[in-house]
Scaffold this motif. Structure first.
Motif, PDB file in Angstrom:
ATOM      1  N   ARG A  33       0.837  -1.193   0.000  1.00  0.00           N
ATOM      2  CA  ARG A  33       0.000   0.000   0.000  1.00  0.00           C
ATOM      3  C   ARG A  33       0.878   1.252   0.000  1.00  0.00           C
ATOM      4  O   ARG A  33       1.859   1.333   0.723  1.00  0.00           O
ATOM      5  N   GLY A  35       0.317   5.653  -0.014  1.00  0.00           N
ATOM      6  CA  GLY A  35      -0.748   6.624   0.157  1.00  0.00           C
ATOM      7  C   GLY A  35      -0.255   7.976   0.611  1.00  0.00           C
ATOM      8  O   GLY A  35       0.952   8.205   0.753  1.00  0.00           O
ATOM      9  N   TYR A  37      -1.157  11.184   3.414  1.00  0.00           N
ATOM     10  CA  TYR A  37      -1.815  11.693   4.598  1.00  0.00           C
ATOM     11  C   TYR A  37      -1.484  13.181   4.680  1.00  0.00           C
ATOM     12  O   TYR A  37      -0.548  13.652   4.028  1.00  0.00           O
ATOM     13  N   LEU A  47      -5.898  10.643   6.931  1.00  0.00           N
ATOM     14  CA  LEU A  47      -5.794   9.973   5.645  1.00  0.00           C
ATOM     15  C   LEU A  47      -6.329  10.875   4.539  1.00  0.00           C
ATOM     16  O   LEU A  47      -7.372  11.514   4.696  1.00  0.00           O
ATOM     17  N   THR A  50      -5.262   6.279  -0.389  1.00  0.00           N
ATOM     18  CA  THR A  50      -4.327   5.165  -0.480  1.00  0.00           C
ATOM     19  C   THR A  50      -4.591   4.364  -1.747  1.00  0.00           C
ATOM     20  O   THR A  50      -5.702   4.393  -2.295  1.00  0.00           O
ATOM     21  N   THR A  52      -3.457   0.375  -3.395  1.00  0.00           N
ATOM     22  CA  THR A  52      -2.734  -0.879  -3.247  1.00  0.00           C
ATOM     23  C   THR A  52      -2.035  -1.249  -4.561  1.00  0.00           C
ATOM     24  O   THR A  52      -2.325  -0.674  -5.619  1.00  0.00           O
ATOM     25  N   THR A  57      -8.233   1.642  -4.539  1.00  0.00           N
ATOM     26  CA  THR A  57      -7.994   2.967  -3.985  1.00  0.00           C
ATOM     27  C   THR A  57      -9.014   3.292  -2.906  1.00  0.00           C
ATOM     28  O   THR A  57     -10.117   2.736  -2.884  1.00  0.00           O
ATOM     29  N   ASN A  96       3.235   7.797   2.458  1.00  0.00           N
ATOM     30  CA  ASN A  96       3.355   6.608   3.295  1.00  0.00           C
ATOM     31  C   ASN A  96       3.410   5.373   2.418  1.00  0.00           C
ATOM     32  O   ASN A  96       2.725   5.298   1.392  1.00  0.00           O
TER      33      ASN A  96
END
Length: 120
Positions: A33, A35, A37, A47, A50, A52, A57, A96
């Motif tokens: 994952r 993403g 933030y 958040l 994100t 994968t 999403t 992240n």
């Protein structure tokens, strides 16, 4: 060691657009994952979106329809296209990544953050 390097932040007027990029490098076997933030002054980190490796999403309700997250798995890079920006989108944006390292350990890696400022 895994390193995330973000770019693309800056100052933009309300209604404008910005594109953030984050490239992961180091002892990476795979990244499940990736993403984004964000943390606004005086607020907790939240958040944004994100994605994968399989293409799923997830978005915060506050950015749905305005922001788009995408990945280039071959480059270990994630992007965040931000359109129709609002002053309340002003924050430090952090990349992240949940990484499986070449040592077969799992690592939750963070970038140093990039500032996005939206003026009214």
């Amino acid at each position: 060691q895994v390193r995330l390097v973000e770019s693309g932040g800056g100052l933009v007027q309300a209604g404008g657009s910005l594109r953030l990029s984050c490239a992961a490098s180091g002892s990476i076997s795979s990244i499940n994952r990736m993403g984004w933030y964000r943390q606004a002054p005086g607020k907790e980190r939240e958040l944004v979106a994100t994605a994968t490796s399989g293409g799923s999403t997830n978005y915060a309700d506050s950015v749905k329809g305005r922001f788009t997250i995408s990945r280039d798995n071959a480059k270990n890079t994630v992007y965040l296209q931000m359109n129709s920006l609002k002053p309340e989108d002003t924050a430090v944006y952090y990349c992240n990544a949940y990484v499986l390292t070449t040592a077969s350990s799992a690592l939750d890696a963070w970038g140093q953050g990039t500032l996005v400022t939206v003026s009214s």
